[in-house]
Design a protein around this motif. Structure first.
Motif, PDB file in Angstrom:
ATOM      1  N   LEU A  87       0.813  -1.211   0.000  1.00 14.38           N
ATOM      2  CA  LEU A  87       0.000   0.000   0.000  1.00 14.38           C
ATOM      3  C   LEU A  87       0.848   1.262   0.000  1.00 14.38           C
ATOM      4  CD1 LEU A  87      -2.750  -0.967   2.574  1.00 14.38           C
ATOM      5  CD2 LEU A  87      -2.974  -0.825   0.101  1.00 14.38           C
ATOM      6  N   ILE A  88       2.070   1.205   0.548  1.00 12.66           N
ATOM      7  CA  ILE A  88       2.877   2.415   0.667  1.00 12.66           C
ATOM      8  C   ILE A  88       4.056   2.448  -0.290  1.00 12.66           C
ATOM      9  CG2 ILE A  88       2.218   2.877   3.044  1.00 12.66           C
ATOM     10  CD1 ILE A  88       4.827   1.585   3.931  1.00 12.66           C
ATOM     11  N   GLU A  89       4.268   1.385  -1.039  1.00 14.79           N
ATOM     12  CA  GLU A  89       5.348   1.392  -2.021  1.00 14.79           C
ATOM     13  C   GLU A  89       4.925   2.200  -3.244  1.00 14.79           C
ATOM     14  OE1 GLU A  89       6.446  -2.570  -3.025  1.00 14.79           O
ATOM     15  OE2 GLU A  89       7.263  -2.994  -1.043  1.00 14.79           O
ATOM     16  N   PRO A  90       5.885   2.901  -3.875  1.00 13.90           N
ATOM     17  CA  PRO A  90       5.543   3.647  -5.092  1.00 13.90           C
ATOM     18  C   PRO A  90       5.163   2.704  -6.232  1.00 13.90           C
ATOM     19  CG  PRO A  90       7.891   3.810  -4.603  1.00 13.90           C
ATOM     20  CD  PRO A  90       7.265   3.065  -3.490  1.00 13.90           C
ATOM     21  N   ILE A  91       4.350   3.213  -7.129  1.00  9.62           N
ATOM     22  CA  ILE A  91       3.889   2.414  -8.265  1.00  9.62           C
ATOM     23  C   ILE A  91       5.025   2.194  -9.253  1.00  9.62           C
ATOM     24  CG2 ILE A  91       2.294   2.360 -10.223  1.00  9.62           C
ATOM     25  CD1 ILE A  91       0.369   3.982  -8.505  1.00  9.62           C
ATOM     26  N   THR A  92       5.773   3.246  -9.495  1.00  5.83           N
ATOM     27  CA  THR A  92       6.902   3.127 -10.432  1.00  5.83           C
ATOM     28  C   THR A  92       8.162   2.752  -9.660  1.00  5.83           C
ATOM     29  OG1 THR A  92       7.368   5.488 -10.215  1.00  5.83           O
ATOM     30  CG2 THR A  92       5.929   4.832 -12.010  1.00  5.83           C
ATOM     31  N   PRO A  93       9.102   2.083 -10.295  1.00  9.09           N
ATOM     32  CA  PRO A  93      10.341   1.700  -9.614  1.00  9.09           C
ATOM     33  C   PRO A  93      11.137   2.938  -9.196  1.00  9.09           C
ATOM     34  CG  PRO A  93      10.155   0.601 -11.746  1.00  9.09           C
ATOM     35  CD  PRO A  93       9.025   1.560 -11.641  1.00  9.09           C
ATOM     36  N   GLU A  95      14.169   3.564  -9.513  1.00  9.38           N
ATOM     37  CA  GLU A  95      15.169   3.938 -10.518  1.00  9.38           C
ATOM     38  C   GLU A  95      14.636   4.971 -11.508  1.00  9.38           C
ATOM     39  OE1 GLU A  95      14.302   0.509 -10.194  1.00  9.38           O
ATOM     40  OE2 GLU A  95      15.825   0.278  -8.629  1.00  9.38           O
ATOM     41  N   ASP A  96      13.329   5.049 -11.662  1.00 11.69           N
ATOM     42  CA  ASP A  96      12.734   5.971 -12.627  1.00 11.69           C
ATOM     43  C   ASP A  96      12.615   7.398 -12.101  1.00 11.69           C
ATOM     44  OD1 ASP A  96      12.524   3.833 -14.301  1.00 11.69           O
ATOM     45  OD2 ASP A  96      10.365   3.557 -14.048  1.00 11.69           O
ATOM     46  N   TYR A  97      12.872   7.641 -10.845  1.00 11.76           N
ATOM     47  CA  TYR A  97      12.770   8.978 -10.296  1.00 11.76           C
ATOM     48  C   TYR A  97      14.050   9.756 -10.578  1.00 11.76           C
ATOM     49  CZ  TYR A  97       8.534   7.725  -7.735  1.00 11.76           C
ATOM     50  OH  TYR A  97       7.268   7.360  -7.406  1.00 11.76           O
ATOM     51  N   ASP A  98      13.922  10.963 -11.127  1.00 12.98           N
ATOM     52  CA  ASP A  98      15.076  11.792 -11.473  1.00 12.98           C
ATOM     53  C   ASP A  98      15.781  12.324 -10.215  1.00 12.98           C
ATOM     54  OD1 ASP A  98      14.667  11.466 -14.180  1.00 12.98           O
ATOM     55  OD2 ASP A  98      13.360  13.232 -14.314  1.00 12.98           O
ATOM     56  N   VAL A  99      15.058  12.501  -9.146  1.00 13.57           N
ATOM     57  CA  VAL A  99      15.632  13.064  -7.930  1.00 13.57           C
ATOM     58  C   VAL A  99      16.697  12.142  -7.353  1.00 13.57           C
ATOM     59  CG1 VAL A  99      15.067  13.832  -5.590  1.00 13.57           C
ATOM     60  CG2 VAL A  99      13.490  14.267  -7.453  1.00 13.57           C
ATOM     61  N   LEU A 100      16.509  10.836  -7.507  1.00 13.11           N
ATOM     62  CA  LEU A 100      17.431   9.877  -6.920  1.00 13.11           C
ATOM     63  C   LEU A 100      18.699   9.688  -7.745  1.00 13.11           C
ATOM     64  CD1 LEU A 100      14.853   7.177  -5.803  1.00 13.11           C
ATOM     65  CD2 LEU A 100      15.920   8.948  -4.407  1.00 13.11           C
ATOM     66  N   LYS A 101      18.756  10.234  -8.947  1.00  9.66           N
ATOM     67  CA  LYS A 101      19.920  10.048  -9.820  1.00  9.66           C
ATOM     68  C   LYS A 101      20.981  11.050  -9.529  1.00  9.66           C
ATOM     69  CE  LYS A 101      17.408   7.894 -13.515  1.00  9.66           C
ATOM     70  NZ  LYS A 101      17.031   7.911 -14.882  1.00  9.66           N
TER      71      LYS A 101
END
Length: 101
Positions: A87-93, A95-101
């Motif tokens: 329920l609390i995990e993001p839908i997208t992986p 790795e796809d978030y630009d902020v984490l790169k």
């Protein structure tokens, strides 16, 4: 031996008409405190009449400052099936978030 008669308390003789329960002013005067307690407990309003004409409406005062309890409101109504972590995990992986790169 004589049997002792117990005093029974009667509920106010309020008639139920369109617009809520109605009670005569004379009866309200005699049973005022008991009627106020009943209205406070049940939450149902009552109309006091004089000669059959509605005069006042008695409604309970609700504590508006108290916020309704949000958590636990649907307990027993809604059932969560499956893993709660899903329920609390993001839908997208992640790795796809630009902020984490």
């Amino acid at each position: 031996m004589k049997a002792i008669a117990q005093k029974k308390t009667k509920k106010p003789q309020a008639s139920s008409q369109a617009g809520g329960r109605h009670i005569a002013a004379g009866e309200f005067k005699a049973k005022c405190l008991r009627i106020m307690d009943e209205i406070n407990q049940t939450g149902r309003p009552m109309v006091v009449t004089k000669r059959g004409v509605p005069v006042v409406r008695l409604v309970p005062i609700r504590d508006d400052k108290k916020k309704p309890d949000f958590f636990g409101r649907l307990k027993g109504i809604v059932e969560i099936v499956g893993d709660l972590d899903d329920l609390i995990e993001p839908i997208t992986p992640l790795e796809d978030y630009d902020v984490l790169k």
